[in-house]
Design a protein around this motif. Structure first.
Motif, short mmCIF file in Angstrom:
data_model
loop_
_atom_site.label_atom_id
_atom_site.label_comp_id
_atom_site.label_asym_id
_atom_site.label_seq_id
_atom_site.Cartn_x
_atom_site.Cartn_y
_atom_site.Cartn_z
N SER A 135 55.86 23.17 41.74
CA SER A 135 55.51 23.99 42.90
C SER A 135 56.66 24.94 43.18
O SER A 135 57.80 24.49 43.38
N SER A 177 50.34 23.10 38.64
CA SER A 177 50.63 23.55 40.00
C SER A 177 49.98 22.58 40.99
O SER A 177 48.76 22.61 41.19
N SER A 179 50.65 21.07 44.89
CA SER A 179 51.44 21.42 46.07
C SER A 179 51.81 20.25 46.97
O SER A 179 52.62 20.43 47.89
#
Length: 204
Positions: A135, A177, A179
């Motif tokens: 992230s 990715s 988060s």
């Protein structure tokens, strides 16, 4: 032949906790439980495979904190040599599995849903590569290591483990990715623990 599990987990819980001062960070309370127990509970809620907890400093207290969770504690006699020693020791004591998650015992914001999300990203991507959550350029934990790559992490006996291998073999790595804060938050200092306590109080 040993049973091949779908997912096995290695939790690193052997460190000296030097930056926390007089306390073993893994035994500090999180939601009323020792931190390491809280973390292992998240893995157990997400997975039904074996969980190997690599202990070192304060091993008896860490093992006591995990009673009843079905985790296997293994003591790394070389724990003072650092985290990569514990990674190698954990891999040598981990049963066969399609995927091995390697995580940290001091990630109290990690949730079972985060672990599931990482595994889903791993499978839907390239399951023959190591999966790393990222992230904003930051690398997180746990990482997912496929069976075909696992032997290569301990091939160099002088410098075993994940960090050097993933740096030297970028073609064997996929970054996802993700988060969720839990992937990127560990607790090493009294200040970090105080921040964690403040977050918990706000969430309650």
């Amino acid at each position: 032949m040993p049973q091949m599990h779908r997912v096995a987990t290695i939790i690193l819980a052997a460190g000296l906790s030097r930056r926390m001062g007089a306390h073993n960070k893994l035994l500090l309370p999180v939601n009323g439980l020792p931190m390491v127990r809280h973390v292992v509970q998240q893995y157990r809620a997400a997975l039904d495979g074996p969980i190997i907890v690599v202990t070192g400093w304060d091993a008896c207290a860490v093992k006591q904190a995990l009673l009843g969770l079905g985790a296997q504690c293994v003591f790394n006699p070389s724990y003072e040599q650092g985290q990569q020693s514990s990674v190698a020791f954990g891999l040598s004591n981990c049963p066969p599995a399609d995927v091995v998650l390697i995580g940290l015992g001091d990630q109290p914001l990690l949730r079972s849903a985060d672990i599931t999300a990482l595994l889903e990203a791993h499978v839907s991507g390239h399951p023959a590569k190591i999966s790393i959550p990222t992230s904003d350029g930051k690398r997180g934990n746990p990482i997912a290591v496929p069976h075909v790559v696992r032997p290569q992490l301990t091939m160099d006996r002088l410098r075993p483990g994940c960090m050097r291998f993933t740096r030297d073999n970028p073609d064997m790595v996929q970054r996802h990715s993700l988060s969720a804060q839990g992937f990127y938050t560990d607790v090493d200092t009294p200040e970090a623990y105080a921040s964690l306590t403040a977050i918990s109080e706000c969430a309650s």
